[in-house]
Scaffold this motif. Structure first.
Motif, PDB file in Angstrom:
ATOM      1  N   ARG A  23       0.817  -1.216   0.000  1.00 26.54           N
ATOM      2  CA  ARG A  23       0.000   0.000   0.000  1.00 26.54           C
ATOM      3  C   ARG A  23       0.849   1.264   0.000  1.00 26.54           C
ATOM      4  N   PHE A  24       2.089   1.128   0.461  1.00 24.92           N
ATOM      5  CA  PHE A  24       2.976   2.284   0.562  1.00 24.92           C
ATOM      6  C   PHE A  24       4.231   2.116  -0.304  1.00 24.92           C
ATOM      7  N   SER A  25       4.108   1.357  -1.391  1.00 20.42           N
ATOM      8  CA  SER A  25       5.251   1.118  -2.273  1.00 20.42           C
ATOM      9  C   SER A  25       5.776   2.422  -2.884  1.00 20.42           C
ATOM     10  N   TRP A  26       4.930   3.433  -2.955  1.00 24.71           N
ATOM     11  CA  TRP A  26       5.349   4.730  -3.489  1.00 24.71           C
ATOM     12  C   TRP A  26       6.459   5.373  -2.663  1.00 24.71           C
ATOM     13  N   LEU A  27       6.659   4.902  -1.427  1.00 21.19           N
ATOM     14  CA  LEU A  27       7.718   5.466  -0.587  1.00 21.19           C
ATOM     15  C   LEU A  27       9.120   5.156  -1.109  1.00 21.19           C
ATOM     16  N   THR A  28       9.247   4.178  -2.001  1.00 17.33           N
ATOM     17  CA  THR A  28      10.557   3.862  -2.566  1.00 17.33           C
ATOM     18  C   THR A  28      10.927   4.800  -3.713  1.00 17.33           C
ATOM     19  N   GLU A  29       9.982   5.645  -4.115  1.00 17.54           N
ATOM     20  CA  GLU A  29      10.208   6.571  -5.230  1.00 17.54           C
ATOM     21  C   GLU A  29       9.959   8.008  -4.762  1.00 17.54           C
ATOM     22  N   PRO A  30      11.017   8.714  -4.362  1.00 12.43           N
ATOM     23  CA  PRO A  30      10.837  10.092  -3.858  1.00 12.43           C
ATOM     24  C   PRO A  30      10.089  11.020  -4.817  1.00 12.43           C
ATOM     25  N   GLY A  31      10.158  10.765  -6.087  1.00 10.75           N
ATOM     26  CA  GLY A  31       9.430  11.593  -7.047  1.00 10.75           C
ATOM     27  C   GLY A  31       7.915  11.484  -6.895  1.00 10.75           C
ATOM     28  N   ARG A  32       7.463  10.435  -6.238  1.00  5.92           N
ATOM     29  CA  ARG A  32       6.024  10.245  -6.025  1.00  5.92           C
ATOM     30  C   ARG A  32       5.558  10.720  -4.650  1.00  5.92           C
ATOM     31  N   TYR A  33       6.466  11.213  -3.827  1.00  7.17           N
ATOM     32  CA  TYR A  33       6.080  11.676  -2.497  1.00  7.17           C
ATOM     33  C   TYR A  33       5.085  12.825  -2.617  1.00  7.17           C
ATOM     34  N   PRO A  34       4.050  12.818  -1.799  1.00 11.94           N
ATOM     35  CA  PRO A  34       3.128  13.961  -1.781  1.00 11.94           C
ATOM     36  C   PRO A  34       3.820  15.165  -1.147  1.00 11.94           C
ATOM     37  N   TRP A  35       3.305  16.347  -1.467  1.00  8.83           N
ATOM     38  CA  TRP A  35       3.916  17.571  -0.944  1.00  8.83           C
ATOM     39  C   TRP A  35       3.950  17.582   0.584  1.00  8.83           C
ATOM     40  N   GLU A  36       2.966  16.948   1.209  1.00 11.38           N
ATOM     41  CA  GLU A  36       2.908  16.939   2.673  1.00 11.38           C
ATOM     42  C   GLU A  36       4.163  16.295   3.279  1.00 11.38           C
TER      43      GLU A  36
END
Length: 161
Positions: A23-36
């Motif tokens: 569910r949090f695989s996006w954490l491995t890609e800093p370009g996908r981090y939300p602005w928050e």
């Protein structure tokens, strides 16, 4: 000092551990981090640096923290900040984060009271301009990080749970 460093260390550790969850695989890609997440990182780092600077100032200027002030600061950090951090962490991974909103607000208000007590009773008369600036920077950094994290948990859709 350890209580001041704990939120950053715990937050970073939690992000590393969560990156293994699909569910949090996006954490491995800093370009996908939300602005928050970027705001939390910047504001939290600013607050931590101000806290370290305040600690160093106390050491070099010979400013002693009395037992009552120490107790008040520890109560604000461990009695308010830690429970708030844990609630926000739970909201971050929950599929229904809004369930945590009321407890977060209650703990937040209590934490604010504890911080105000410390600032108004112990710091108002004793602190000079530089130390007051450090305290304000620390508090503004933590407040900004909290607001960004709260936006992530309670407003943004699709990144958690």
């Amino acid at each position: 000092m350890l209580a001041s460093l704990a939120p950053g260390v715990l937050f970073g550790t939690a992000l590393v551990l969560l990156s293994r969850d699909p569910r949090f695989s996006w954490l491995t890609e800093p370009g996908r981090y939300p602005w928050e997440l970027w705001v939390v990182a910047l504001a939290g780092t600013t607050a931590t640096l101000a806290g370290i600077s305040d600690w160093r100032y106390h050491r070099t200027a010979g400013v002693r923290v009395g037992p009552n002030e120490h107790r008040a600061e520890l109560l604000a950090l461990a009695g308010g900040g830690l429970p708030l951090f844990l609630l926000m962490g739970a909201a971050s991974v929950s599929s229904r984060p809004r369930v945590f909103l009321l407890p977060v607000l209650v703990v937040l208000m209590g934490t604010i009271v504890l911080i105000c007590y410390d600032e108004f009773v112990f710091h108002r008369r004793r602190c000079g301009r530089f130390e007051s600036l450090l305290h304000r920077t620390l508090l503004a950094g933590h407040a900004t990080a909290f607001l960004a994290w709260a936006h992530f948990c309670f407003v943004r859709e699709g990144f958690h749970g």
